[in-house]
Design an enzyme around this catalytic site. Structure first.
Site, short mmCIF file in Angstrom:
data_model
loop_
_atom_site.label_atom_id
_atom_site.label_comp_id
_atom_site.label_asym_id
_atom_site.label_seq_id
_atom_site.Cartn_x
_atom_site.Cartn_y
_atom_site.Cartn_z
N HIS A 191 31.50 29.64 -30.60
CA HIS A 191 32.11 28.75 -29.61
C HIS A 191 31.66 27.30 -29.83
O HIS A 191 32.45 26.37 -29.72
CB HIS A 191 31.70 29.16 -28.19
CG HIS A 191 32.13 30.54 -27.78
ND1 HIS A 191 31.22 31.56 -27.59
CD2 HIS A 191 33.34 31.06 -27.50
CE1 HIS A 191 31.86 32.66 -27.21
NE2 HIS A 191 33.15 32.39 -27.15
N GLY A 207 39.35 30.21 -32.77
CA GLY A 207 38.66 30.78 -33.92
C GLY A 207 39.55 31.72 -34.71
O GLY A 207 40.34 32.46 -34.14
N SER A 223 29.96 37.27 -31.91
CA SER A 223 30.84 37.70 -30.82
C SER A 223 30.00 37.87 -29.56
O SER A 223 28.83 38.28 -29.64
CB SER A 223 31.47 39.05 -31.18
OG SER A 223 31.99 39.66 -30.02
N HIS A 257 28.24 31.33 -27.81
CA HIS A 257 27.36 31.43 -28.98
C HIS A 257 27.77 30.36 -29.98
O HIS A 257 28.67 29.56 -29.71
CB HIS A 257 27.43 32.84 -29.56
CG HIS A 257 28.83 33.33 -29.81
ND1 HIS A 257 29.67 32.75 -30.75
CD2 HIS A 257 29.57 34.30 -29.22
CE1 HIS A 257 30.83 33.37 -30.74
NE2 HIS A 257 30.81 34.31 -29.81
P1 AMP Z 1 36.19 34.27 -26.40
O1 AMP Z 1 35.17 33.65 -25.52
O2 AMP Z 1 35.72 35.49 -27.11
O3 AMP Z 1 37.53 34.43 -25.72
O4 AMP Z 1 36.43 33.21 -27.58
C1 AMP Z 1 36.80 31.90 -27.30
C2 AMP Z 1 37.18 31.22 -28.60
O5 AMP Z 1 36.06 31.23 -29.49
C3 AMP Z 1 38.34 31.92 -29.33
O6 AMP Z 1 39.17 30.93 -29.89
C4 AMP Z 1 37.62 32.70 -30.38
O7 AMP Z 1 38.42 32.96 -31.52
C5 AMP Z 1 36.48 31.77 -30.72
N1 AMP Z 1 35.40 32.50 -31.38
C6 AMP Z 1 34.76 33.61 -30.93
N2 AMP Z 1 33.87 34.04 -31.84
C7 AMP Z 1 33.93 33.18 -32.89
C8 AMP Z 1 33.26 33.09 -34.15
N3 AMP Z 1 32.33 33.95 -34.51
N4 AMP Z 1 33.59 32.06 -34.96
C9 AMP Z 1 34.54 31.16 -34.61
N5 AMP Z 1 35.21 31.20 -33.44
C10 AMP Z 1 34.91 32.19 -32.59
#
Ligand code: AMP
Length: 285
Positions: free
Chosen positions: A34, A144, A182, A31
């Site tokens: 990312h 993030g 998210s 999203h």
């Molecule tokens: P994930 O796919 O949930 O493991 O997230 C991958 C990366 O994207 C991680 O570093 C998260 O912290 C970051 N991330 C997820 N959601 C957000 C958001 N809303 N804003 C900024 N970074 C994000």
């Protein structure tokens, strides 16, 4: 954009990249949150790499591993549009072959907050990110702030284990109504999504009180709890911790702080946080 779906292909593609590499590890279902990390990696480095891997070792036995959203085709399109050079999509069998027996554990930072409710989660995160760093060999890695404890754990890991890269924290990206983006938001029904807004609203209220001079950690915690209790089905924690080591304040907030929340709306677990007393974007709409 190159895609690599094996360790061998990844190593070959990586060897061809000359100059700095910015890396964004993800679990896919990408999203705008990312995308903001990917754009920064593209901007600040000669090359940008993304991994898409739903890491089984960071999910507990009763968590959402099987139903975690998988949208690979759209993910590739978003990576390409952001200017990413290389996308790595390994399988679990590649990352955890039979006999796998080596784990990375950041001991104390993994204990409070999410660690209390997701035993083994940060061990899974630290281990997979360490493996991905070894494979991708990035100059910088982008994470993030939404996953604040993950960021703290991985920053510690890189320092403690002398990993030759820089961790770059990135601000939380929110929907226009304040909800932190998210991959799990898509589980929410319209009514649940409405109730989930209490999280960013509660964090904004804490920011507002802090900006007006409130420094009593206990009082701010009770403001959070009261604002969440009515709308969330379960509040796992609503806490104000020291940003530096996630320890508790004994009384007044006298150092940069993290106001952090986790809990369930319906069957969806959501987390969010804001930093108090340090420049950074707020939980504003
Ligand atoms: P994930 O796919 O949930 O493991 O997230 C991958 C990366 O994207 C991680 O570093 C998260 O912290 C970051 N991330 C997820 N959601 C957000 C958001 N809303 N804003 C900024 N970074 C994000």
């Amino acid at each position: 954009m190159k895609t690599a779906n094996s360790i061998d292909a990844l190593r070959k593609a990586r060897a061809k990249l000359r100059g700095s590499v910015g890396f964004v590890p993800t679990m896919g279902a990408l999203h705008e949150g990312h995308v903001s990390l990917m754009r920064r990696a593209v901007k600040e480095n000669k090359h940008a790499a993304v991994s898409i891997f739903v890491n089984p070792s960071q999910f507990g036995p009763s968590e959402d591993l099987a139903k975690y959203p998988r949208t690979l085709k759209q993910d590739f399109a978003l990576c390409k549009k952001a200017g990413v050079d290389l996308v790595f999509t390994p399988t679990s069998e590649m990352m955890y072959p039979s006999g796998f027996d080596s784990w990375v554990e950041v001991v104390e930072l993994s204990k409070p907050l999410c660690g209390e409710f997701r035993p083994g989660h940060f061990k899974g995160v630290a281990t997979i990110v360490c493996k991905l760093f070894n494979l991708v060999q990035p100059t910088r890695a982008y994470f993030g702030r939404k996953d604040a404890q993950q960021l703290a754990v991985l920053t510690r890991m890189v320092a403690d284990l002398n990993m030759p890269l820089e961790i770059v924290p990135c601000e939380t990206v929110r929907e226009s109504d304040g909800l932190a983006m998210s991959s799990r938001n898509r589980y929410l029904s319209p009514a649940e999504r409405e109730r989930a807004l209490c999280i960013s609203r509660a964090l904004r209220e804490v920011e507002r009180l802090y900006a007006k001079g409130e420094r009593d950690a206990g009082h701010l915690t009770s403001v959070l709890e009261a604002a969440l209790g009515a709308e969330m089905d379960e509040v796992q924690y609503a806490d104000i911790r020291k940003l530096s080591d996630l320890s508790e304040f004994s009384d007044k907030i006298n150092a940069p702080a993290l106001a952090a929340v986790a809990g369930y709306v319906g069957s969806t677990r959501l987390i969010d946080n804001v930093v108090l007393g340090q420049s950074g974007k707020a939980a504003r709409k």
